[in-house]
Scaffold this motif. Structure first.
Motif, PDB file in Angstrom:
ATOM      1  N   GLN A 801       0.747  -1.368  -0.007  1.00  0.00           N
ATOM      2  CA  GLN A 801       0.124  -0.054  -0.129  1.00  0.00           C
ATOM      3  C   GLN A 801       0.806   1.280  -0.035  1.00  0.00           C
ATOM      4  O   GLN A 801       0.317   2.384  -0.130  1.00  0.00           O
ATOM      5  N   GLU A 802       2.316   1.045   0.272  1.00  0.00           N
ATOM      6  CA  GLU A 802       3.039   2.153   0.191  1.00  0.00           C
ATOM      7  C   GLU A 802       3.364   2.866  -1.101  1.00  0.00           C
ATOM      8  O   GLU A 802       3.907   3.780  -1.391  1.00  0.00           O
ATOM      9  N   PHE A 803       2.999   1.828  -2.077  1.00  0.00           N
ATOM     10  CA  PHE A 803       3.623   2.294  -3.508  1.00  0.00           C
ATOM     11  C   PHE A 803       2.738   3.280  -4.240  1.00  0.00           C
ATOM     12  O   PHE A 803       3.142   4.018  -4.952  1.00  0.00           O
ATOM     13  N   SER A 804       1.440   2.850  -4.069  1.00  0.00           N
ATOM     14  CA  SER A 804       0.381   3.873  -4.579  1.00  0.00           C
ATOM     15  C   SER A 804       0.484   5.362  -4.379  1.00  0.00           C
ATOM     16  O   SER A 804       0.753   6.255  -5.482  1.00  0.00           O
ATOM     17  N   PRO A 805       0.863   5.757  -3.399  1.00  0.00           N
ATOM     18  CA  PRO A 805       0.920   7.187  -3.427  1.00  0.00           C
ATOM     19  C   PRO A 805       2.269   7.604  -3.894  1.00  0.00           C
ATOM     20  O   PRO A 805       2.378   8.703  -4.719  1.00  0.00           O
ATOM     21  N   LEU A 806       3.300   6.705  -3.927  1.00  0.00           N
ATOM     22  CA  LEU A 806       4.656   7.368  -4.493  1.00  0.00           C
ATOM     23  C   LEU A 806       4.340   7.296  -6.239  1.00  0.00           C
ATOM     24  O   LEU A 806       4.978   8.212  -6.888  1.00  0.00           O
ATOM     25  N   VAL A 807       3.587   6.294  -6.659  1.00  0.00           N
ATOM     26  CA  VAL A 807       3.419   6.176  -8.170  1.00  0.00           C
ATOM     27  C   VAL A 807       2.427   7.421  -8.685  1.00  0.00           C
ATOM     28  O   VAL A 807       2.588   7.965  -9.642  1.00  0.00           O
ATOM     29  N   SER A 808       1.322   7.613  -7.867  1.00  0.00           N
ATOM     30  CA  SER A 808       0.472   8.849  -8.084  1.00  0.00           C
ATOM     31  C   SER A 808       1.218  10.315  -7.960  1.00  0.00           C
ATOM     32  O   SER A 808       1.050  10.906  -8.954  1.00  0.00           O
ATOM     33  N   ASN A 809       2.201  10.473  -7.068  1.00  0.00           N
ATOM     34  CA  ASN A 809       2.870  11.516  -7.159  1.00  0.00           C
ATOM     35  C   ASN A 809       3.844  11.609  -8.332  1.00  0.00           C
ATOM     36  O   ASN A 809       3.954  12.825  -8.843  1.00  0.00           O
ATOM     37  N   SER A 810       4.349  10.461  -8.894  1.00  0.00           N
ATOM     38  CA  SER A 810       5.359  10.677  -9.875  1.00  0.00           C
ATOM     39  C   SER A 810       4.417  11.060 -11.332  1.00  0.00           C
ATOM     40  O   SER A 810       5.051  12.100 -11.913  1.00  0.00           O
ATOM     41  N   TRP A 811       3.242  10.657 -11.339  1.00  0.00           N
ATOM     42  CA  TRP A 811       2.584  10.944 -12.561  1.00  0.00           C
ATOM     43  C   TRP A 811       1.740  12.054 -12.549  1.00  0.00           C
ATOM     44  O   TRP A 811       1.804  12.990 -13.515  1.00  0.00           O
ATOM     45  N   TYR A 812       1.338  12.258 -11.304  1.00  0.00           N
ATOM     46  CA  TYR A 812       0.283  13.600 -11.135  1.00  0.00           C
ATOM     47  C   TYR A 812       1.035  14.801 -10.912  1.00  0.00           C
ATOM     48  O   TYR A 812       0.419  16.134 -11.105  1.00  0.00           O
ATOM     49  N   THR A 813       2.273  14.548 -10.322  1.00  0.00           N
ATOM     50  CA  THR A 813       2.806  15.921  -9.762  1.00  0.00           C
ATOM     51  C   THR A 813       4.128  15.956 -10.983  1.00  0.00           C
ATOM     52  O   THR A 813       4.064  17.070 -11.617  1.00  0.00           O
ATOM     53  N   LEU A 814       5.061  15.091 -10.680  1.00  0.00           N
ATOM     54  CA  LEU A 814       6.065  15.071 -11.461  1.00  0.00           C
ATOM     55  C   LEU A 814       6.045  15.133 -12.918  1.00  0.00           C
ATOM     56  O   LEU A 814       6.568  16.228 -13.819  1.00  0.00           O
ATOM     57  N   ILE A 815       5.582  14.144 -13.506  1.00  0.00           N
ATOM     58  CA  ILE A 815       5.237  14.207 -14.957  1.00  0.00           C
ATOM     59  C   ILE A 815       4.350  15.169 -15.688  1.00  0.00           C
ATOM     60  O   ILE A 815       4.791  15.772 -16.416  1.00  0.00           O
ATOM     61  N   VAL A 816       3.226  15.681 -14.721  1.00  0.00           N
ATOM     62  CA  VAL A 816       2.231  16.508 -15.137  1.00  0.00           C
ATOM     63  C   VAL A 816       3.077  18.029 -15.117  1.00  0.00           C
ATOM     64  O   VAL A 816       3.022  18.742 -16.294  1.00  0.00           O
ATOM     65  N   ASP A 817       3.767  18.288 -14.151  1.00  0.00           N
ATOM     66  CA  ASP A 817       4.601  19.757 -14.174  1.00  0.00           C
ATOM     67  C   ASP A 817       5.379  19.578 -15.421  1.00  0.00           C
ATOM     68  O   ASP A 817       5.536  20.726 -15.970  1.00  0.00           O
ATOM     69  N   ARG A 818       6.317  18.739 -15.304  1.00  0.00           N
ATOM     70  CA  ARG A 818       7.460  18.561 -16.429  1.00  0.00           C
ATOM     71  C   ARG A 818       6.845  18.893 -17.928  1.00  0.00           C
ATOM     72  O   ARG A 818       7.249  19.626 -18.693  1.00  0.00           O
ATOM     73  N   LEU A 819       5.873  18.066 -18.227  1.00  0.00           N
ATOM     74  CA  LEU A 819       5.359  18.072 -19.620  1.00  0.00           C
ATOM     75  C   LEU A 819       4.397  19.277 -19.702  1.00  0.00           C
ATOM     76  O   LEU A 819       4.325  19.728 -20.970  1.00  0.00           O
ATOM     77  N   THR A 820       3.774  19.739 -18.715  1.00  0.00           N
ATOM     78  CA  THR A 820       3.310  21.107 -18.933  1.00  0.00           C
ATOM     79  C   THR A 820       3.818  22.059 -19.147  1.00  0.00           C
ATOM     80  O   THR A 820       3.761  23.254 -20.059  1.00  0.00           O
ATOM     81  N   LYS A 821       5.137  22.574 -18.672  1.00  0.00           N
ATOM     82  CA  LYS A 821       6.472  23.255 -18.990  1.00  0.00           C
ATOM     83  C   LYS A 821       6.662  23.228 -20.387  1.00  0.00           C
ATOM     84  O   LYS A 821       6.935  24.267 -20.943  1.00  0.00           O
ATOM     85  N   GLN A 822       7.166  21.929 -20.879  1.00  0.00           N
ATOM     86  CA  GLN A 822       7.329  21.627 -22.241  1.00  0.00           C
ATOM     87  C   GLN A 822       6.503  22.028 -23.167  1.00  0.00           C
ATOM     88  O   GLN A 822       6.656  22.745 -24.221  1.00  0.00           O
ATOM     89  N   CYS A 823       5.314  21.876 -23.064  1.00  0.00           N
ATOM     90  CA  CYS A 823       4.081  22.205 -23.910  1.00  0.00           C
ATOM     91  C   CYS A 823       3.767  23.527 -23.821  1.00  0.00           C
ATOM     92  O   CYS A 823       3.219  24.169 -25.171  1.00  0.00           O
ATOM     93  N   CYS A 824       3.980  24.248 -22.854  1.00  0.00           N
ATOM     94  CA  CYS A 824       3.948  25.759 -22.745  1.00  0.00           C
ATOM     95  C   CYS A 824       4.848  26.696 -23.415  1.00  0.00           C
ATOM     96  O   CYS A 824       4.806  27.750 -23.621  1.00  0.00           O
ATOM     97  N   ILE A 825       5.909  26.162 -23.915  1.00  0.00           N
ATOM     98  CA  ILE A 825       7.023  26.742 -24.343  1.00  0.00           C
ATOM     99  C   ILE A 825       6.703  27.406 -25.649  1.00  0.00           C
ATOM    100  O   ILE A 825       6.884  28.675 -25.991  1.00  0.00           O
ATOM    101  N   PRO A 826       6.038  26.564 -26.563  1.00  0.00           N
ATOM    102  CA  PRO A 826       5.546  27.215 -28.003  1.00  0.00           C
ATOM    103  C   PRO A 826       4.541  28.187 -27.753  1.00  0.00           C
ATOM    104  O   PRO A 826       4.508  28.890 -28.773  1.00  0.00           O
ATOM    105  N   LEU A 827       3.874  28.386 -26.637  1.00  0.00           N
ATOM    106  CA  LEU A 827       2.790  29.448 -26.521  1.00  0.00           C
ATOM    107  C   LEU A 827       3.495  30.736 -26.722  1.00  0.00           C
ATOM    108  O   LEU A 827       2.519  31.709 -26.919  1.00  0.00           O
ATOM    109  N   THR A 828       4.464  30.971 -26.566  1.00  0.00           N
ATOM    110  CA  THR A 828       4.975  32.225 -26.745  1.00  0.00           C
ATOM    111  C   THR A 828       4.968  32.985 -28.151  1.00  0.00           C
ATOM    112  O   THR A 828       5.000  34.145 -28.326  1.00  0.00           O
ATOM    113  N   ALA A 829       4.775  32.017 -29.187  1.00  0.00           N
ATOM    114  CA  ALA A 829       4.690  32.319 -30.662  1.00  0.00           C
ATOM    115  C   ALA A 829       3.126  32.829 -30.838  1.00  0.00           C
ATOM    116  O   ALA A 829       2.924  33.479 -32.046  1.00  0.00           O
ATOM    117  N   VAL A 830       2.111  32.925 -30.056  1.00  0.00           N
ATOM    118  CA  VAL A 830       1.123  33.429 -29.933  1.00  0.00           C
ATOM    119  C   VAL A 830       0.952  34.890 -30.358  1.00  0.00           C
ATOM    120  O   VAL A 830       0.349  35.226 -31.180  1.00  0.00           O
TER     121      VAL A 830
END
Length: 971
Positions: A801-830
Motif C-alpha cells: 500500500q506504500e507504493f500507490s502514493p509514490l506512483v501517483s505523485n510521480s505521474w500527477y505531480t512530477l510528470i504533469v509539471d514537467r510536460l506542462t512546462k515543455q508544452c507551454c514553451i511554444p505558446l510564446t509564438a501566439v
C-alpha cells in the motif's frame, strides 16, 4: 367444679361418655379429651367447638349466679326439669353441629367411624390401664427374649463372616506366597542359565570367529550337528523368556496387593479419628435431653449383619491387619523380586539385541560373499543360511517382544529404551560419527558429509533393527487416543524406542562431543550453518518414516515366496505376528519426536539469530551497492549481480526493465531459496524483506523530492575502488527527467503487483508447501499452514500500500509539471500572429500556424513511448491535467492577443487610415482567422490523444474566443 356437679347429677359414666359422642352434656367433653390423651390420640382441632364450650361455660356461670341469688327458685322441681330440657336441647344442637363439622374433614370422618367402637371401652382409664399392664409386660418380655436371640445370632453370624474373610485372606496369602516362590524360582533358573550359556557362548563365538576366518564351509558340518540341539534350545529359551514375562505379571500383581494392603491399613488408622472428632462435636453441640433421645432411638434399632459396631470392626480389622502383616513381611522380597525381574529382563534384552546385531552382520557379510560369485555349492549354502538366519531373526523378534512387554508391565520402559540405545544404537553411532566422516567430501569445517552421515545412520538402524522398532511401535501405541497432533495421549508410550531409543542417543552424541558440536552448531559461516541445519532438520522430520516405513511391494513378493518355501520345509515362523504400521502411527511417532525435551534442547543449540544477521547483512550489502551504482551512473546502470539466467527470467516473467529492480527482486527471492531460508526464521526473513523494500521506497522518494542527485565528478572517501569502465556523467536530479520518472513509476507498479501475487505465492509455497512430503517436514496442521499463509499475505498487502502514493505523485505531480512546462514553451509564438499580418498585405491564412503542431508534441511523444507502461490506476487523468493547464495558458494568450487587435482596430478607425486589403479583410480579421485555424488544429491534436475537448475548460474558452472568426472562413 361445674363439671363435677353435672357429672354427679347426670346419668351414669357410661351413658355420660356415650352422650359426649352423640351430643351429650358439656361435661363429657373433658372426659373425651382425657381419654384421647391417654390413648395418644390428639383431640380434633376445632376452634368452633371451643367457642361453643366457652359459651356454655358463660351460661353456666350466669346460671350459678342466678342460683346463688335465688336459691329458693332454683331448688324447685319444675325449674330443674325445664332447665334439664333446655340443656338437652342445647346439647343436641351442639352435637348436630359438631357432627356436621366432623363430616366435612378427613380426620373428623375417621373419628366418626371409630365413634361406635369407643362405647365398648371400660368406664374409666384406670381400669383400662390395669387390664392392659399384664399384656404389655408379657409383650415386653417376649420382645426382650427375641432381641437377645437376634443379638446372639448376629454375633455368631459376624464371627462366621470374620472366619470366612480370614479363610479368604489365608487363601490369597497362600496364592501370593506361591506366586512369589514361583517367580523367584524362574529368576534363579534364568540367572543360572545365563551363567551356563555365557560359558558356552564364549567357546561358540571363538569357533564362529575361526569359521569366519577360514570360510563358512569349515564350520558347516559343526552347524549341521548342532541343528537338533539348537532347535530344542530355542524352544526351551522361548519357554523361559515367556516365564520371565509371567514373572513380570506376577510381580505387578504382588505390588498391587502390597499397595492395596497399605491403603487398607491407612484407611483403618484414619477412620477412628474422624469418628472421635465427630462424636466430640456432637457432645459439645447437643444437650442431655438430646443424648437421651439419641440413646432411646439407638436402643430401638435392631441388630443386623450389615451394621458393624466398634467391636465388630475391630475383629474384621484384625483380619485385615493380619494379612497386612503377612504382606509386610514379604515386602522386601517383593521389592527385590521387582528389581531382579527388571534386571533379568534388561540383561536378556541386551543379549537378544547382541544376537540380532550379530545375525544381521552375518547376513550382510554372507550377502556380499554371495554377490561376489562362486556359483554352485556356494549359492546353495548361501540360500540355506539365509533361510536359517531369517527363521532365527523371527524367533529373536518374538523373544524381544516378551522382554519389552515384561519391562512395560513393571513400569521400566525407560530401562528398555536405555538398553536398546546402549546396545543397539550407540555402536552404530560410534562407528559412523567422526570428524573425518563429518567433513568427508569437503574442506575442514564445512561439514559436507553431515547429510550422508545422518542418512547412513538412519539406513543402518532401519536395516538392522527396523523390525524391532515396528513391532514395538505397534505393540505400545495407544489406540484409544485420537491421534491428533495436539493429543497428549500420543506424546508418551510405555516403551518408545523410536524417540528415546534412537533419536535421543543420536542427538546426545551430536551435542556431547565438543569438536562435533562446534563444527555443526557454530561454524561461523552462514552457508555451512544453513546446510547443517537443513540436514539435521530433514533427518529429524523423516526419522519416523525411515525407521517405520512399510515394506516395498518387491519385498512383499519375496516374502510370499519365502513363506511358501517355509511351509514346505516345516518352518512356520512366518505365521508369527507381523505389525502393520499405518500412516497415522508414523505421524504420531513423528509428533513424539518433536515434543520430546531432547528435541527442544537440541533446537536451542542453534544460534539462528546470528545466522539471520549474517544473511541480512549480505542482502543489505547487495542493495547498498546497487544504490551506489545507480547514484553514480543513473537508473540504467548495470548493477545486477545475480545469475544471468535469473535476470532474464525476471525480465521475461515480470517485465522489469531497470537493472536496479532486477537486483532488488533477485534479493527478495534469494531470501526464500532452499539454501538460505530456515523455517524458524520465517518472521525475521519476512520482516527483512519489508525493510529492504522500505529502503528502496525511501531512496525513490528522496530522489523524487530532489534530495538525491545522480552523476557528478565528486568522489567520496569510500569510492576509491570504482571500476575502470565507469563513466562520469554531469550531476542531475532524475525527477526532472520525465522518462526516468515514468520508468521508475512503472517499475514500482510491477513490484507492487508482484508483492501481492507472484512474490506472495513464492513465499507461501516456501513456508507452507503444497506437496504432501514437504508438508510432513513442516510438522504443522493444515489449519496452521493456512493461517501462516494468511499472515504473510496481510504483511505483504500492507507493505504494497506504500507504493500507490509514490506512483501517483510521480505521474500527477512530477510528470504533469514537467510536460506542462515543455508544452507551454511554444505558446510564446501566439503573440507573433499579430505581427505576421499587421501592415504586411499578406493574404488571409488558410492553415494553422507552424508552432501549433509543437505545442503538444512532447506530450504525444511521451504518450507514444509510455502508453503501454502507464499504471492502470493512473488512466488518462494525467493527460487531462496537462492539456487543461496548457489550454488555459493558451486561451489566456489568445485572449490577450484579441484584446490587442481590437484596440489597434479602434485606433486605426479613429484616424481614418483604415484601408481595404486584398480580399476585403482587415489585418485584425486576418489575425482572428489565423487564431481560429490554430484553435482547430490544436483541438484536433487533443482529440488524437484520446481526450474529449468538451470536457476541457481551456478548449471551451478558446472556442468562445475564436468563434467570431467563423464567418470569415471561405464558403
Amino acid at each position: 367444679k361445674t363439671n363435677m356437679t353435672m357429672a354427679t347429677s347426670g346419668p351414669s359414666p357410661g351413658a355420660s361418655y356415650f352422650s359426649t359422642i352423640h351430643g351429650g352434656s358439656p361435661s363429657s367433653s373433658s372426659l373425651s379429651a382425657a381419654t384421647s390423651a391417654a390413648l395418644n390420640v390428639p383431640p380434633p382441632p376445632f376452634s368452633s367447638s371451643t367457642d361453643e364450650e366457652s359459651k356454655i361455660d358463660n351460661n353456666q356461670q350466669q346460671h350459678s349466679s342466678d342460683v346463688h341469688n335465688n336459691s329458693s327458685a332454683l331448688n324447685s322441681t319444675p325449674y330443674l326439669q325445664s332447665r334439664l330440657i333446655q340443656l338437652r336441647t342445647q346439647s343436641q344442637d351442639l352435637s348436630t353441629e359438631l357432627t356436621k363439622k366432623l363430616a366435612t374433614s378427613r380426620s373428623g370422618q375417621s373419628l366418626l367411624h371409630i365413634g361406635p367402637s369407643l362405647s365398648t371401652l371400660p368406664p374409666d382409664l384406670t381400669s383400662l390401664l390395669e387390664a392392659l399392664s399384664p399384656l404389655l409386660s408379657q409383650v415386653e418380655n417376649y420382645e426382650g427374649e427375641n432381641r437377645g436371640e437376634l443379638e446372639r445370632l448376629v454375633s455368631q453370624g459376624r464371627e462366621v463372616q470374620c472366619a470366612v474373610k480370614k479363610r479368604e485372606f489365608s487363601v490369597q496369602c497362600a496364592e501370593i506366597y506361591a506366586e512369589l516362590m514361583g517367580a523367584e524360582e524362574v529368576l534363579r533358573w534364568r540367572l543360572l542359565q545365563q551363567q551356563q550359556s555365557g560359558d558356552k557362548s564364549s567357546g561358540k563365538n571363538k569357533k564362529i570367529e575361526e569359521g569366519r576366518r577360514g570360510g563358512y564351509e569349515n564350520v558347516l558340518e559343526d552347524e549341521d550337528e548342532e541343528d537338533d540341539w539348537s532347535e530344542d534350545e530355542t524352544e526351551e529359551e522361548f519357554d523361559h523368556i515367556c516365564s520371565l514375562e509371567r514373572a513380570a505379571y506376577t510381580t505387578l500383581y504382588l505390588l498391587q496387593e502390597l499397595h492395596s494392603s497399605s491403603a487398607d491399613v491407612s484407611a483403618m488408622t484414619t477412620t477412628p479419628k474422624k469418628r472421635a472428632t465427630q462424636s466430640d462435636g456432637d457432645d459439645n453441640d447437643g444437650s442431655n435431653n438430646n443424648n437421651n433421645n439419641i440413646a432411646t432411638n439407638g436402643s430401638n434399632n435392631l441388630p443386623s449383619l450389615s451394621d458393624f459396631s466398634s467391636s465388630d470392626n475391630a475383629s474384621l480389622n484384625g483380619v485385615v491387619l493380619e494379612k497386612s502383616r503377612f504382606l509386610a513381611k514379604l515386602a522386601p522380597r517383593i521389592r527385590r523380586l521387582e528389581s531382579d525381574t527388571a534386571k533379568c529382563l534388561v540383561s536378556t534384552l541386551e543379549e537378544l539385541l547382541v544376537r540380532v546385531r550379530t545375525l544381521m552382520e552375518d547376513d550382510h557379510d554372507a550377502h556380499e560373499e554371495g554377490q561376489g560369485g562362486g556359483g554352485g555349492d556356494n549359492t546353495t549354502v548361501y540360500d540355506n543360511n539365509k533361510q536359517q538366519r531369517k527363521s532365527q531373526h523371527d524367533d529373536l523378534l518374538l523373544m524381544i517382544g516378551h522382554c519389552l512387554r515384561g519391562l512395560a508391565l513393571l513400569g521400566k520402559g525407560a530401562d528398555a529404551e536405555s538398553a536398546f540405545a546402549r546396545v543397539a544404537i550407540m555402536p552404530i553411532i560410534r562407528s559412523k560419527l567422526s570428524m573425518g566422516k563429518l567433513d568427508e567430501g569437503g574442506s575442514r569445517g564445512e561439514c559436507a558429509g553431515l547429510f550422508f552421515l545422518l542418512d547412513g545412520i538412519a539406513n543402518t538402524i532401519s536395516t538392522m533393527y527396523g523390525s524391532i522398532l515396528r513391532s514395538s511401535e505397534s505393540m505400545f501405541t495407544n489406540e484409544t487416543g485420537n491421534g491428533s497432533k495436539s493429543s497428549s495421549s500420543c506424546w508418551r508410550m510405555e516403551v518408545d524406542l523410536v524417540t528415546c531409543g534412537v533419536w535421543v542417543p543420536v542427538a546426545t552424541a551430536l551435542m556431547a562431543d565438543p569438536g562435533i558440536k562446534m563444527a555443526i552448531f557454530s561454524p561461523g559461516i552462514a552457508n555451512v550453518l544453513q546446510a547443517n541445519y537443513s540436514a539435521l532438520d530433514t533427518f529429524l522430520s523423516e526419522l519416523a518414516s525411515s525407521l517405520l516405513l512399510l515394506q516395498s511391494p518387491q519385498e512383499e513378493v519375496t516374502q510370499d515366496e519365502e513363506e511358501k518355501t517355509s511351509i514346505e520345509s516345516g518352518n512356520f515362523s512366518h505365521l508369527y505376528y507381523r505389525p502393520t504400521i499405518q500412516a497415522d502411527a508414523i505421524e504420531r511417532a513423528q509428533t513424539r519426536l518433536y515434543a520430546h525435551p531432547t528435541t527442544v534442547e537440541f533446537s536451542k543449540r542453534w544460534n539462528l539469530p546470528i545466522y539471520y544477521q549474517l544473511r541480512f547483512a549480505e542482502f543489505c550489502k547487495r542493495l547498498d551497492k546497487a544504490i551506489e551504482g545507480v547514484c553514480r551512473e543513473g537508473w540504467t546502470a548495470d548493477v545486477f549481480t545475480g545469475d544471468a539466467k535469473d535476470g532474464k527470467k525476471i525480465s521475461d516473467t515480470f517485465g522489469y526493465e531497470l537493472p536496479f529492480f532486477f537486483e532488488l527482486y533477485d534479493i527478495l527471492l534469494s531470501m526464500w531459496k532452499p539454501d538460505v531460508y530456515l523455517r524458524p526464521l520465517t518472521h525475521r526473513f519476512l520482516r527483512g524483506a519489508m525493510q529492504l523494500i522500505g529502503r528502496v521506497l525511501a531512496f525513490v522518494k528522496d530522489g523524487a523530492d530532489g534530495k538525491i542527485q545522480f552523476g557528478g565528478t565528486e568522489e567520496s572517501e569510500g569510492e576509491t575502488d570504482l571500476p575502470e569502465t565507469s563513466v562520469t556523467i554531469p550531476a542531475y536530479s532524475w525527477n526532472e527527467r520525465v522518462e526516468d520518472v515514468a520508468v521508475v513509476a512503472w517499475e514500482l507498479t510491477i513490484l507492487e503487483t508482484c508483492l501481492t501475487h507472484d512474490y506472495l505465492d513464492y513465499v507461501a509455497n516456501t513456508v507452507c508447501p503444497n506437496d504432501k512430503e514437504s508438508r510432513q517436514s513442516t510438522h504443522n496442521s493444515s489449519l496452521e499452514l493456512e493461517e501462516i499463509r494468511s499472515l504473510a499475505s496481510e504483511v505483504l498487502v500492507e507493505c504494497s500500500q506504500e507504493f500507490s502514493p509514490l506512483v501517483s505523485n510521480s505521474w500527477y505531480t512530477l510528470i504533469v509539471d514537467r510536460l506542462t512546462k515543455q508544452c507551454c514553451i511554444p505558446l510564446t509564438a501566439v503573440k507573433g500572429v499579430a505581427a505576421t499580418y499587421r501592415m504586411t498585405n499578406r493574404p488571409p491564412p488558410t492553415q494553422a500556424s507552424p508552432f501549433v503542431a509543437s505545442i503538444l508534441r512532447p506530450l504525444k511523444e511521451f504518450d507514444t513511448t509510455f502508453s503501454s507502461r502507464t499504471p492502470p490506476q493512473i488512466g488518462d487523468e494525467w493527460k487531462q491535467q496537462i492539456i487543461g493547464a496548457v489550454s488555459s495558458k493558451y486561451s489566456i494568450a489568445v485572449e490577450d492577443l484579441i484584446a490587442t487587435v481590437k484596440r489597434t482596430e479602434e485606433a486605426l478607425k479613429s484616424r481614418k487610415t483604415r484601408k481595404m486589403m486584398a480580399g476585403g479583410m482587415s489585418d485584425g480579421e486576418k489575425v482572428k482567422l489565423q487564431l481560429l485555424l490554430d484553435y482547430r488544429q490544436y483541438k484536433k491534436d487533443v482529440e488524437e490523444l484520446g481526450l474529449e475537448s468538451d470536457n476541457i475548460e481551456g478548449l471551451v474558452k478558446l472556442n468562445q474566443l475564436t468563434s467570431e472568426a467563423e464567418s470569415l472562413l471561405p464558403k
